[in-house]
Enzyme design. Structure first.
Site, PDB file in Angstrom:
ATOM      1  N   GLY A 161      -4.845   9.099 -11.772  1.00  0.00           N
ATOM      2  CA  GLY A 161      -3.852   8.496 -10.737  1.00  0.00           C
ATOM      3  C   GLY A 161      -3.944   6.910 -10.604  1.00  0.00           C
TER       4      GLY A 161
ATOM      5  N   ASP B 281      -6.124  -4.176  -7.746  1.00  0.00           N
ATOM      6  CA  ASP B 281      -7.256  -2.986  -7.665  1.00  0.00           C
ATOM      7  C   ASP B 281      -7.943  -2.984  -8.841  1.00  0.00           C
ATOM      8  OD1 ASP B 281      -6.076  -1.935  -5.404  1.00  0.00           O
ATOM      9  OD2 ASP B 281      -4.749  -0.606  -6.583  1.00  0.00           O
TER      10      ASP B 281
ATOM     11  N   GLY C 143     -17.399   1.910  -2.421  1.00  0.00           N
ATOM     12  CA  GLY C 143     -15.919   1.308  -2.296  1.00  0.00           C
ATOM     13  C   GLY C 143     -15.490   0.030  -1.731  1.00  0.00           C
TER      14      GLY C 143
ATOM     15  N   ASN D 247       0.362  -4.232  -6.047  1.00  0.00           N
ATOM     16  CA  ASN D 247      -0.077  -3.904  -4.846  1.00  0.00           C
ATOM     17  C   ASN D 247      -0.049  -5.346  -4.117  1.00  0.00           C
ATOM     18  OD1 ASN D 247      -2.210  -5.069  -5.982  1.00  0.00           O
ATOM     19  ND2 ASN D 247      -3.974  -4.124  -4.810  1.00  0.00           N
TER      20      ASN D 247
ATOM     21  N   ALA E 283      -5.461   4.560  -8.881  1.00  0.00           N
ATOM     22  CA  ALA E 283      -6.733   3.782  -8.793  1.00  0.00           C
ATOM     23  C   ALA E 283      -7.400   3.990 -10.326  1.00  0.00           C
ATOM     24  CB  ALA E 283      -7.655   4.325  -7.721  1.00  0.00           C
TER      25      ALA E 283
ATOM     26  N   THR F 299       0.977  -1.085  -0.040  1.00  0.00           N
ATOM     27  CA  THR F 299       0.004   0.028  -0.145  1.00  0.00           C
ATOM     28  C   THR F 299       0.829   1.276   0.030  1.00  0.00           C
ATOM     29  OG1 THR F 299      -1.980   1.086   1.203  1.00  0.00           O
ATOM     30  CG2 THR F 299      -0.050   0.178   2.464  1.00  0.00           C
TER      31      THR F 299
ATOM     32  N   LYS G  44       3.736   1.324  -3.815  1.00  0.00           N
ATOM     33  CA  LYS G  44       3.102   0.646  -5.061  1.00  0.00           C
ATOM     34  C   LYS G  44       3.920   0.738  -6.041  1.00  0.00           C
ATOM     35  CE  LYS G  44      -1.625   0.382  -3.671  1.00  0.00           C
ATOM     36  NZ  LYS G  44      -3.260   0.630  -4.174  1.00  0.00           N
TER      37      LYS G  44
END
Length: 268
Positions: free
Chosen positions: A127, A101, A234, A85, A129, A61, A65
């Site tokens: 970014g 992810d 989320g 990750n 994500a 995390t 990463k």
């Protein structure tokens, strides 16, 4: 006993330990899951040490990463995303890097019976994500538009993603009303009751996934619910990225219900 863990700085807030521990317990696996918090300039030593000590797998995390990406052999998807990750340590050879992810996005939609293939998708944010979401949705057959505050960053990411387009946040005015899927991959809505997408652009045919999981019901999701859209918290993305990591390490289906219950208990 096999040892797994998460490496980050800071990492004390992570909910991965109870989630993964519940998965191991449900499957009767003799394993433990712990936290590692190396200094920001010591991540290379941390990965080398984990490999030498026989650590079975790691989640990674913030802020490591991209640093870890340079220290492992990334799979093709992680290589395109440019971030890792999840790390698996084989008996021989270089540590293997993965980005779960991406699966967190696609599995969240499919869990809610939302189709991806052939759909028009909008990703807000370019970014880490946003990169994972854009590649994941495009690979699953969606036509992806990336909207970002910095136009050049959106366009740069779009040039890497098959068939994608990019633009500034003003491009949402045209993209969202025509979209089937919407992903907020920014942190907007986490610290304040704000949304990255004006409410008037939302419509009932949308499926909306917000990567923000605290609070669970962000302003974006409340606005989407008000117009009858499908809303996906989320928390599901957080769960399914962990589920994907479990399945990479253990090579069997994860106990999703047990991991979900542990995750929600940890966040309550």
């Amino acid at each position: 006993m096999d040892v797994y863990g998460i490496v980050g700085n800071p990492v004390g807030h992570s909910v991965s330990p109870p989630m993964q521990t519940a998965g191991f317990a449900d499957r009767g696996i003799d394993a433990t899951y712990v936290t590692f918090e190396p200094a920001e300039d010591e991540i290379e030593q941390a990965i080398d040490g984990a490999d030498a000590l026989g650590i079975a797998g790691l989640n990674v995390t913030i802020p490591f990463k991209q640093d870890v990406f340079e220290l492992v052999e990334p799979d093709p998807l992680a290589a395109r995303i440019g971030a890792v990750n999840t790390v698996a340590f084989p008996d021989a050879g270089q540590p293997q890097g993965h980005n779960t992810d991406a699966a967190g996005v696609t599995r969240s939609f499919t869990h809610h019976d939302v189709a991806i293939d052939g759909q028009d998708a909008v990703v807000v944010g370019a970014g880490g994500a946003g990169r994972a979401a854009a590649f994941a949705l495009a690979d699953a057959g969606a036509d992806v538009h990336i909207a970002n505050r910095t136009v050049e960053r959106a366009e740069s990411l779009a040039s890497e993603v098959d068939g994608a387009s990019g633009g500034g946040l003003d491009s949402l005015d045209e993209a969202v009303p025509a979209a089937d899927l919407l992903v907020n991959a920014t942190s907007v809505g986490m610290e304040e009751d704000a949304t990255p997408v004006p409410a008037e652009l939302l419509h009932k045919e949308l499926a909306v996934l917000d990567a923000v999981y605290t609070p669970r019901d962000t302003r974006l999701l409340r606005d989407a619910d008000d117009v009858g859209a499908t809303t996906i918290q989320g928390l599901w993305m957080l769960l399914f990225q962990g589920v994907e990591a479990f399945e990479i390490w253990i090579d069997e289906d994860a106990p999703i219900e047990a991991m979900d219950a542990a995750l929600r208990d940890a966040l309550d």
